[in-house]
Design a protein around this motif. Structure first.
Motif, PDB file in Angstrom:
ATOM      1  N   ALA A 156      -5.061  -0.596   7.733  1.00 47.57           N
ATOM      2  CA  ALA A 156      -4.746   0.826   7.577  1.00 47.57           C
ATOM      3  C   ALA A 156      -4.366   1.434   8.921  1.00 47.57           C
ATOM      4  O   ALA A 156      -3.521   2.336   8.996  1.00 47.57           O
ATOM      5  N   SER A 177     -11.292  -0.182  -4.111  1.00 45.34           N
ATOM      6  CA  SER A 177     -11.623  -0.194  -2.687  1.00 45.34           C
ATOM      7  C   SER A 177     -13.031  -0.761  -2.555  1.00 45.34           C
ATOM      8  O   SER A 177     -13.979  -0.220  -3.113  1.00 45.34           O
ATOM      9  N   VAL A 231      -4.175  -3.817   1.676  1.00 45.06           N
ATOM     10  CA  VAL A 231      -4.501  -3.350   3.025  1.00 45.06           C
ATOM     11  C   VAL A 231      -5.970  -3.658   3.302  1.00 45.06           C
ATOM     12  O   VAL A 231      -6.791  -3.732   2.378  1.00 45.06           O
ATOM     13  N   PHE A 266       0.837  -1.202   0.000  1.00 42.36           N
ATOM     14  CA  PHE A 266       0.000   0.000   0.000  1.00 42.36           C
ATOM     15  C   PHE A 266       0.871   1.251   0.000  1.00 42.36           C
ATOM     16  O   PHE A 266       0.516   2.273  -0.592  1.00 42.36           O
ATOM     17  N   TYR A 275      -2.722   5.209   9.432  1.00 44.58           N
ATOM     18  CA  TYR A 275      -3.723   6.099   8.829  1.00 44.58           C
ATOM     19  C   TYR A 275      -4.937   6.345   9.725  1.00 44.58           C
ATOM     20  O   TYR A 275      -5.728   7.231   9.452  1.00 44.58           O
ATOM     21  N   PHE A 303      -9.285  -2.715   6.298  1.00 48.45           N
ATOM     22  CA  PHE A 303      -9.675  -1.554   7.095  1.00 48.45           C
ATOM     23  C   PHE A 303     -10.423  -1.909   8.384  1.00 48.45           C
ATOM     24  O   PHE A 303     -11.172  -1.095   8.926  1.00 48.45           O
ATOM     25  N   VAL A 308      -7.981   8.267   4.034  1.00 45.88           N
ATOM     26  CA  VAL A 308      -6.577   7.865   3.907  1.00 45.88           C
ATOM     27  C   VAL A 308      -5.800   8.902   3.104  1.00 45.88           C
ATOM     28  O   VAL A 308      -4.689   9.305   3.482  1.00 45.88           O
TER      29      VAL A 308
END
Length: 329
Positions: free
Chosen positions: A245, A211, A229, A147, A250, A231, A179
């Motif tokens: 993340a 995403s 990644v 990422f 982030y 979340f 992000v």
């Protein structure tokens, strides 16, 4: 007239009145007890084949057995998942025969543009069901091995690096904008109707990354895509080597819970019948197995608790939309 005769007439009158009241009430009671007497339509506001469609088709099939009537999935994609539920609120009768998934976008889009429906006042909240595992994927042969590689490419070429999501105002869109704001990079967002067309576009090389929820799972496991990644609050069981993340600094965590709703004004008895059938379906081992395949968790909320959560989220997400500004739209 003697008192005994008067009492006899009074008793006959009371009995007649009671019988009349029972006769009037019986059709109403029979109607409530008869629900459902025909198939129920479940609006899924995403194209067929995506993770939400896969989940709710499986859940509907199990719930059908408890209801004694088929629950038929009707895909109505568009407007970031808000077209189907919004149309239901405006057009469907509150008789329990038309219900819909209620995605998070329903609580966000009204902060971004005026709608004919209100996300709290125009719906009957039946129960909360589940939440997503969101991830960010690229093609298996993409130059981005991590990422950080993707973010660095965006930093070097502002606006030239893009990604697709399932629509404006959806969680996969907004979490990436969060992000981007945290990383101080500019990304170009490409909205799609749902997971199926987004995955096809990524495989075809029409977009650089995606995403979305776990509709990409089979492509990641098959090597056609690389998961960079996720979340969630912690790493997934299925892809434990992929960082979150949050781990990468982030501070973005999202599961975007969803449930089932109907039009406003539904009979509480009908809502209870639907709630109980879908709650039993949620606890069924086959449903739990499906959630594990999708890497999703149960998110049960009663109708009352679900409505309360929606009200709190609606207020909180207004602040998120305002903070992101034009990027959210």
């Amino acid at each position: 007239m003697s008192r005994s005769i008067f009492r006899s007439i009074s008793r006959r009158g009371l009995v007649s009145a009671a019988l009349a009241a029972a006769a009037l009430a019986s059709p109403m009671l029979a109607g409530a007890q008869a629900f459902p007497s025909k198939p129920i339509t479940l609006i899924v506001p995403w194209p067929a084949g995506g993770s939400t469609d896969r989940h709710l088709r499986g859940l509907a099939e199990i719930a059908s057995r408890h209801l004694g009537q088929p629950v038929i999935v009707n895909n109505q994609p568009g407007a970031g998942g808000t077209l189907g539920p919004g149309s239901m609120a405006l057009n469907a009768k509150p008789d329990g025969y038309t219900i819909a998934q209620f995605p998070m976008g329903m609580l966000r889009i009204p902060h971004m543009q005026k709608q004919q429906w209100h996300p709290l006042n125009d719906f009957s909240f039946i129960l909360g069901v589940s939440g997503y595992t969101f991830g960010f994927v690229v093609k298996g042969d993409a130059p981005f091995k991590s990422f950080s590689d993707y973010v660095e490419a965006a930093r070097k070429s502002p606006g030239a690096v893009n990604y697709g999501s399932t629509g404006n105002g959806t969680s996969p869109h907004l979490l990436m904008e969060e992000v981007a704001a945290a990383a101080k990079v500019q990304l170009t967002h490409v909205p799609y109707k749902g997971n199926a067309d987004l995955m096809q576009s990524l495989i075809g090389g029409h977009v650089m990354a995606a995403s979305d929820a776990t509709g990409w799972d089979k492509f990641v496991d098959g090597g056609q895509m690389r998961l960079l990644v996720t979340f969630g609050e912690s790493r997934t069981k299925r892809w434990p080597n992929v960082p979150t993340a949050k781990e990468l600094g982030y501070g973005v965590v999202s599961s975007s819970p969803y449930g089932l709703v109907g039009p406003k004004g539904m009979d509480p008895a009908v809502m209870k019948t639907l709630h109980d059938a879908f709650k039993k379906a949620m606890d069924d081992p086959k449903h739990l197995e499906l959630l594990e395949q999708l890497n999703q968790d149960l998110w049960y909320r009663s109708g009352e608790d679900y409505a309360k959560w929606a009200a709190e989220t609606f207020a909180r997400d207004k602040a998120l939309i305002e903070r992101l500004g034009p990027a959210a739209k």
